[in-house]
Write a protein that holds these residues in place. Structure first.
Motif, PDB file in Angstrom:
ATOM      1  N   PRO A  91      39.336  39.981  26.161  1.00 49.49           N
ATOM      2  CA  PRO A  91      39.898  38.618  26.164  1.00 49.49           C
ATOM      3  C   PRO A  91      41.214  38.496  26.916  1.00 49.49           C
ATOM      4  N   ASP A  92      41.977  39.580  27.022  1.00 46.98           N
ATOM      5  CA  ASP A  92      43.282  39.493  27.670  1.00 46.98           C
ATOM      6  C   ASP A  92      43.183  39.333  29.175  1.00 46.98           C
ATOM      7  N   LYS A  93      42.043  39.678  29.762  1.00 45.90           N
ATOM      8  CA  LYS A  93      41.903  39.645  31.225  1.00 45.90           C
ATOM      9  C   LYS A  93      41.344  38.323  31.749  1.00 45.90           C
ATOM     10  N   THR A  94      40.915  37.443  30.869  1.00 44.97           N
ATOM     11  CA  THR A  94      40.095  36.320  31.296  1.00 44.97           C
ATOM     12  C   THR A  94      40.876  35.227  32.026  1.00 44.97           C
ATOM     13  N   SER A  95      40.170  34.572  32.937  1.00 49.24           N
ATOM     14  CA  SER A  95      40.693  33.340  33.542  1.00 49.24           C
ATOM     15  C   SER A  95      39.841  32.153  33.118  1.00 49.24           C
ATOM     16  N   TRP A  96      39.115  32.307  32.013  1.00 52.12           N
ATOM     17  CA  TRP A  96      38.248  31.240  31.501  1.00 52.12           C
ATOM     18  C   TRP A  96      39.063  29.969  31.251  1.00 52.12           C
ATOM     19  N   GLY A  97      38.646  28.870  31.866  1.00 54.30           N
ATOM     20  CA  GLY A  97      39.348  27.603  31.714  1.00 54.30           C
ATOM     21  C   GLY A  97      40.551  27.431  32.612  1.00 54.30           C
ATOM     22  N   GLU A  98      40.814  28.416  33.466  1.00 55.17           N
ATOM     23  CA  GLU A  98      41.960  28.366  34.367  1.00 55.17           C
ATOM     24  C   GLU A  98      41.525  27.911  35.766  1.00 55.17           C
ATOM     25  N   PRO A  99      42.472  27.587  36.632  1.00 54.48           N
ATOM     26  CA  PRO A  99      42.119  27.286  38.025  1.00 54.48           C
ATOM     27  C   PRO A  99      41.371  28.463  38.653  1.00 54.48           C
ATOM     28  N   TRP A 100      40.498  28.161  39.575  1.00 58.96           N
ATOM     29  CA  TRP A 100      39.692  29.203  40.218  1.00 58.96           C
ATOM     30  C   TRP A 100      40.581  30.244  40.884  1.00 58.96           C
ATOM     31  N   TYR A 101      40.199  31.496  40.679  1.00 61.24           N
ATOM     32  CA  TYR A 101      40.956  32.618  41.236  1.00 61.24           C
ATOM     33  C   TYR A 101      40.145  33.254  42.357  1.00 61.24           C
ATOM     34  N   ARG A 102      40.732  33.375  43.519  1.00 56.47           N
ATOM     35  CA  ARG A 102      40.039  33.965  44.667  1.00 56.47           C
ATOM     36  C   ARG A 102      40.166  35.490  44.606  1.00 56.47           C
ATOM     37  N   ARG A 103      39.054  36.139  44.306  1.00 57.75           N
ATOM     38  CA  ARG A 103      39.069  37.595  44.161  1.00 57.75           C
ATOM     39  C   ARG A 103      39.065  38.279  45.520  1.00 57.75           C
ATOM     40  N   ARG A 104      39.653  39.463  45.549  1.00 53.34           N
ATOM     41  CA  ARG A 104      39.729  40.197  46.802  1.00 53.34           C
ATOM     42  C   ARG A 104      38.806  41.417  46.721  1.00 53.34           C
ATOM     43  N   PRO A 105      38.439  41.979  47.840  1.00 52.10           N
ATOM     44  CA  PRO A 105      37.562  43.163  47.821  1.00 52.10           C
ATOM     45  C   PRO A 105      38.203  44.307  47.039  1.00 52.10           C
ATOM     46  N   ALA A 106      37.344  45.105  46.371  1.00 52.93           N
ATOM     47  CA  ALA A 106      37.824  46.267  45.624  1.00 52.93           C
ATOM     48  C   ALA A 106      36.811  47.384  45.778  1.00 52.93           C
ATOM     49  N   GLY A 107      37.309  48.586  46.040  1.00 56.01           N
ATOM     50  CA  GLY A 107      36.427  49.715  46.287  1.00 56.01           C
ATOM     51  C   GLY A 107      36.466  50.784  45.220  1.00 56.01           C
ATOM     52  N   GLY A 108      37.040  50.502  44.074  1.00 54.97           N
ATOM     53  CA  GLY A 108      37.118  51.491  43.014  1.00 54.97           C
ATOM     54  C   GLY A 108      37.987  50.986  41.896  1.00 54.97           C
ATOM     55  N   ILE A 109      38.059  51.741  40.795  1.00 55.37           N
ATOM     56  CA  ILE A 109      38.770  51.275  39.611  1.00 55.37           C
ATOM     57  C   ILE A 109      40.237  50.996  39.926  1.00 55.37           C
ATOM     58  N   ALA A 110      40.874  51.834  40.727  1.00 57.64           N
ATOM     59  CA  ALA A 110      42.296  51.637  41.023  1.00 57.64           C
ATOM     60  C   ALA A 110      42.536  50.277  41.678  1.00 57.64           C
ATOM     61  N   GLU A 111      41.654  49.879  42.582  1.00 55.38           N
ATOM     62  CA  GLU A 111      41.818  48.584  43.249  1.00 55.38           C
ATOM     63  C   GLU A 111      41.488  47.429  42.305  1.00 55.38           C
ATOM     64  N   TYR A 112      40.504  47.626  41.433  1.00 53.80           N
ATOM     65  CA  TYR A 112      40.219  46.591  40.432  1.00 53.80           C
ATOM     66  C   TYR A 112      41.410  46.415  39.482  1.00 53.80           C
ATOM     67  N   VAL A 113      42.030  47.534  39.095  1.00 54.73           N
ATOM     68  CA  VAL A 113      43.179  47.479  38.205  1.00 54.73           C
ATOM     69  C   VAL A 113      44.333  46.714  38.858  1.00 54.73           C
ATOM     70  N   ALA A 114      44.533  46.946  40.154  1.00 53.98           N
ATOM     71  CA  ALA A 114      45.568  46.196  40.868  1.00 53.98           C
ATOM     72  C   ALA A 114      45.253  44.702  40.853  1.00 53.98           C
ATOM     73  N   GLY A 115      43.967  44.364  40.950  1.00 52.79           N
ATOM     74  CA  GLY A 115      43.560  42.965  40.859  1.00 52.79           C
ATOM     75  C   GLY A 115      43.849  42.370  39.496  1.00 52.79           C
ATOM     76  N   ASP A 116      43.704  43.174  38.433  1.00 53.50           N
ATOM     77  CA  ASP A 116      44.048  42.700  37.094  1.00 53.50           C
ATOM     78  C   ASP A 116      45.498  42.249  37.022  1.00 53.50           C
ATOM     79  N   VAL A 117      46.375  43.070  37.577  1.00 55.48           N
ATOM     80  CA  VAL A 117      47.804  42.754  37.531  1.00 55.48           C
ATOM     81  C   VAL A 117      48.090  41.495  38.337  1.00 55.48           C
ATOM     82  N   ASP A 118      47.470  41.376  39.496  1.00 57.22           N
ATOM     83  CA  ASP A 118      47.663  40.197  40.339  1.00 57.22           C
ATOM     84  C   ASP A 118      47.199  38.939  39.618  1.00 57.22           C
ATOM     85  N   LEU A 119      46.041  39.008  38.966  1.00 61.20           N
ATOM     86  CA  LEU A 119      45.516  37.850  38.242  1.00 61.20           C
ATOM     87  C   LEU A 119      46.449  37.470  37.098  1.00 61.20           C
ATOM     88  N   ALA A 120      46.893  38.454  36.339  1.00 57.89           N
ATOM     89  CA  ALA A 120      47.759  38.174  35.201  1.00 57.89           C
ATOM     90  C   ALA A 120      49.042  37.478  35.631  1.00 57.89           C
TER      91      ALA A 120
END
Length: 429
Positions: A91-120
């Motif tokens: 639940p802490d990671k969600t953007s449910w009900g928020e403005p649309w978030y433009r996701r960026r390419p990710a090639g592994g967990i480290a890049e996905y984790v960086a995306g988590d921080v950016d989204l937050a």
């Protein structure tokens, strides 16, 4: 699999749920305050014959107790189905009900984790409000309990854990929540993460400590360490359970599962350890699968799957036959990893059926059962099987039979928790 139907009387209607007329003593000023029974009239438990469900003190009973006052709810011939358990959600990671978030390419967990921080950092709404919004939405769609993972990392501190704990407190009596302190960024590779996990374990806010790919992702940072030793140590010290994400496939993933099973036995944590995703198990069949399943069953290690696709979904029917507890979960819901997900566990059962190419009624019923019963067993909850003595936790939907409901995903007209109506038409009341 759907359990056996209710016995029927001469009229063909269920005799499990026969109403008894209250006694004349009801209302006697010298008598104790009468109990209240809620009678849900004209419902079809698990798609069987029409009858009544009677709830008293949060539990289903066979008849109205002597002297009880009765509140009546008309079911209109709808199916009554057990409410569901989300065994793995963030639940802490969600953007449910928020403005649309433009996701960026990710090639592994480290890049996905960086995306988590950016989204937050980019979302305008605090994490607690977003988590509460998503968890409320899930409850309104028929989720009675969930195991919620909240990231613990230097980027967030314990903010996610504290926010999800507050949201869970606001939903007390509507949805049960187990909270996992989850080191998404790693334990060994992320300086400061181990100390934060220890702080979370001592906080009194969490029921479980998490882990992630101890010989894969978390062993790629160039620092020596024993993630499993650390998290098992915290669990033993603070009396907590463990829920470890494992994405590694093949023998590397299987070796970790065997290690977790051995540590679980040694620590006396049978029934308190789960491995999430366990993609290595999804690739097994035949004797290999049975041998690993027997190991998991003997050690009391459970698994969770999220029905991401046909190559990653666990063979949960075979695992259950060998005694392994397997729960189904949402995973991330509209987070930085993926724009998909809706926290609707009936839809997740649909996805499990789709991933397995389920065609037969018993296959579709099994997809519902893992969402209803597998997750309940994982969280140590009684099965909501709609029999007398079971929790009065169910939902009313339009439909012909359970397999058709799994396929058609009807609106949840009514959601009942502990005998109390908590949602109508997909909204909490």
């Amino acid at each position: 699999m759907v359990r056996g139907g209710a016995p029927s009387g001469p009229s063909g209607r269920s005799t499990w749920y026969t109403k008894r007329v209250p006694s004349e003593s009801e209302g006697d000023p010298v008598s104790p305050t009468p109990r209240t029974a809620t009678l849900f009239h004209d419902v079809r438990p698990l798609g069987g014959p029409a009858g009544d469900l009677i709830a008293v003190d949060g539990v289903l009973v066979a008849e109205v107790p002597e002297g009880a006052s009765v509140e009546r709810v008309d079911g209109g011939g709808r199916l009554a189905l057990p409410t569901l358990v989300d065994a793995h959600i963030h639940p802490d990671k969600t953007s449910w009900g928020e403005p649309w978030y433009r996701r960026r390419p990710a090639g592994g967990i480290a890049e996905y984790v960086a995306g988590d921080v950016d989204l937050a950092r980019s979302l305008p709404t605090p994490v607690g409000e977003r988590a509460l919004r998503l968890m409320s939405h899930a409850a309104a769609l028929g989720t009675r309990a969930m195991r919620a993972h909240a990231d613990v990392a230097p980027a967030y501190g314990l903010a996610g854990v504290e926010a999800v704990a507050r949201a869970a407190a606001k939903l007390a009596g509507i949805v049960d929540v187990e909270l996992v302190a989850f080191p998404q960024h790693g334990v060994v590779r992320e300086p400061g993460a181990a100390e934060l996990l220890a702080e979370a374990a001592a906080s009194g806010l969490v029921s479980h400590i998490g882990g992630i790919d101890p010989t894969g992702f978390d062993a790629t940072g160039g620092r020596d360490g024993d993630q499993l030793g650390l998290v098992f140590g915290l669990a033993e010290k603070h009396g907590l359970g463990l829920d470890i994400h494992l994405h590694d496939r093949g023998e590397p993933g299987l070796a970790v599962i065997r290690d977790i099973a051995a540590r679980t036995r040694a620590a006396g944590l049978r029934g308190r350890v789960a491995v999430a995703h366990a993609f290595a198990v999804a690739g097994l069949a035949g004797r290999e699968l049975d041998e690993l399943a027997d190991l998991l069953a003997e050690s009391g290690v459970a698994l969770t799957t999220v029905a991401l696709g046909e190559t990653t979904i666990l063979p949960f029917r075979r695992l259950a036959e060998r005694g392994v507890t397997v729960g189904l979960g949402s995973d991330g819901v509209r987070d930085s990893w993926s724009p998909y997900g809706d926290a609707d566990m009936l839809h997740r059962a649909w996805l499990a059926g789709w991933a397995l190419d389920a065609r037969l009624d018993e296959e579709l019923e099994a997809c519902f059962a893992i969402a209803a019963d597998g997750g309940a067993a994982l969280m140590g909850l009684p099965a909501a099987d709609l029999r007398p003595g079971s929790p009065a936790d169910f939902m009313l939907v339009e439909g012909e039979c359970l397999p058709q409901v799994v396929v058609d995903l009807p609106r949840r007209d009514l959601v009942v928790r502990a005998g109390r109506v908590v949602a109508r038409d997909g909204r909490l009341v």
